[in-house]
Design a protein around this motif. Structure first.
Motif, mmCIF file in Angstrom:
data_model
loop_
_atom_site.group_PDB
_atom_site.id
_atom_site.type_symbol
_atom_site.label_atom_id
_atom_site.label_comp_id
_atom_site.label_asym_id
_atom_site.label_seq_id
_atom_site.Cartn_x
_atom_site.Cartn_y
_atom_site.Cartn_z
ATOM 1 N N UNK A 28 36.120 -34.512 -22.211
ATOM 2 C CA UNK A 28 34.853 -33.764 -22.246
ATOM 3 C C UNK A 28 35.034 -32.375 -21.641
ATOM 4 N N UNK A 29 34.375 -31.432 -22.247
ATOM 5 C CA UNK A 29 34.449 -30.065 -21.733
ATOM 6 C C UNK A 29 33.201 -29.755 -20.914
ATOM 7 N N UNK A 30 33.351 -28.779 -20.069
ATOM 8 C CA UNK A 30 32.223 -28.299 -19.267
ATOM 9 C C UNK A 30 32.288 -26.776 -19.250
ATOM 10 N N UNK A 31 31.168 -26.152 -18.985
ATOM 11 C CA UNK A 31 31.123 -24.695 -18.941
ATOM 12 C C UNK A 31 31.453 -24.239 -17.532
ATOM 13 N N UNK A 32 32.488 -23.419 -17.405
ATOM 14 C CA UNK A 32 32.900 -22.871 -16.121
ATOM 15 C C UNK A 32 32.286 -21.481 -15.999
ATOM 16 N N UNK A 33 31.349 -21.335 -15.077
ATOM 17 C CA UNK A 33 30.639 -20.052 -14.930
ATOM 18 C C UNK A 33 31.569 -18.954 -14.409
#
Length: 124
Positions: A28-33
């Motif tokens: 799963x991917x996540x958004x890295x701010x």
């Protein structure tokens, strides 16, 4: 029609004329701010039998198929079905799989045709 026999023939031909291809799949991917991008923590590599071919000049429209895109034919006899989010390595380059066509006239997959684009060259 005996589709399994056709799938077996495709596997034999890809095994004979193709090679082992390393594909990678991210969890799963996540958004890295901080990076302002999608990131994934885990990557799983798997080996498939494949045959890489280029697109003809008449197929390149610089929209759906861009110059430098490659066509990857994968054996239907595989433990892992290719996904659009996967990547593969060929000729010392990493390609993103941007489309997958599963040729499956009945309940038996005959071949996977994937479109690869050199990593980092995805359209906006």
């Amino acid at each position: 029609m005996n589709y399994q026999a056709i799938a077996n023939t495709a596997d034999k031909l890809i095994s004979k004329y193709g090679s082992e291809i390393t594909c990678s799949r991210s969890s799963e991917t996540r958004y890295d701010t901080f990076l302002s991008a999608q990131v994934s923590d885990d990557v799983t590599d798997y080996i498939v039998k494949g045959l890489v071919d280029s697109y003809s000049v008449s197929e390149v429209d610089n929209n759906l198929i861009q110059r430098g895109d490659v066509r990857l034919y994968l054996s239907p006899i595989t433990e892992v079905e290719p996904l659009v989010s996967d990547t593969f390595i060929w000729d010392e380059k990493t390609y993103d799989i941007i489309s997958v066509i599963k040729l499956r006239p009945a309940s038996t997959t005959l071949i996977y045709e994937c479109q690869g684009r050199e990593n980092g060259q995805l359209p906006d």
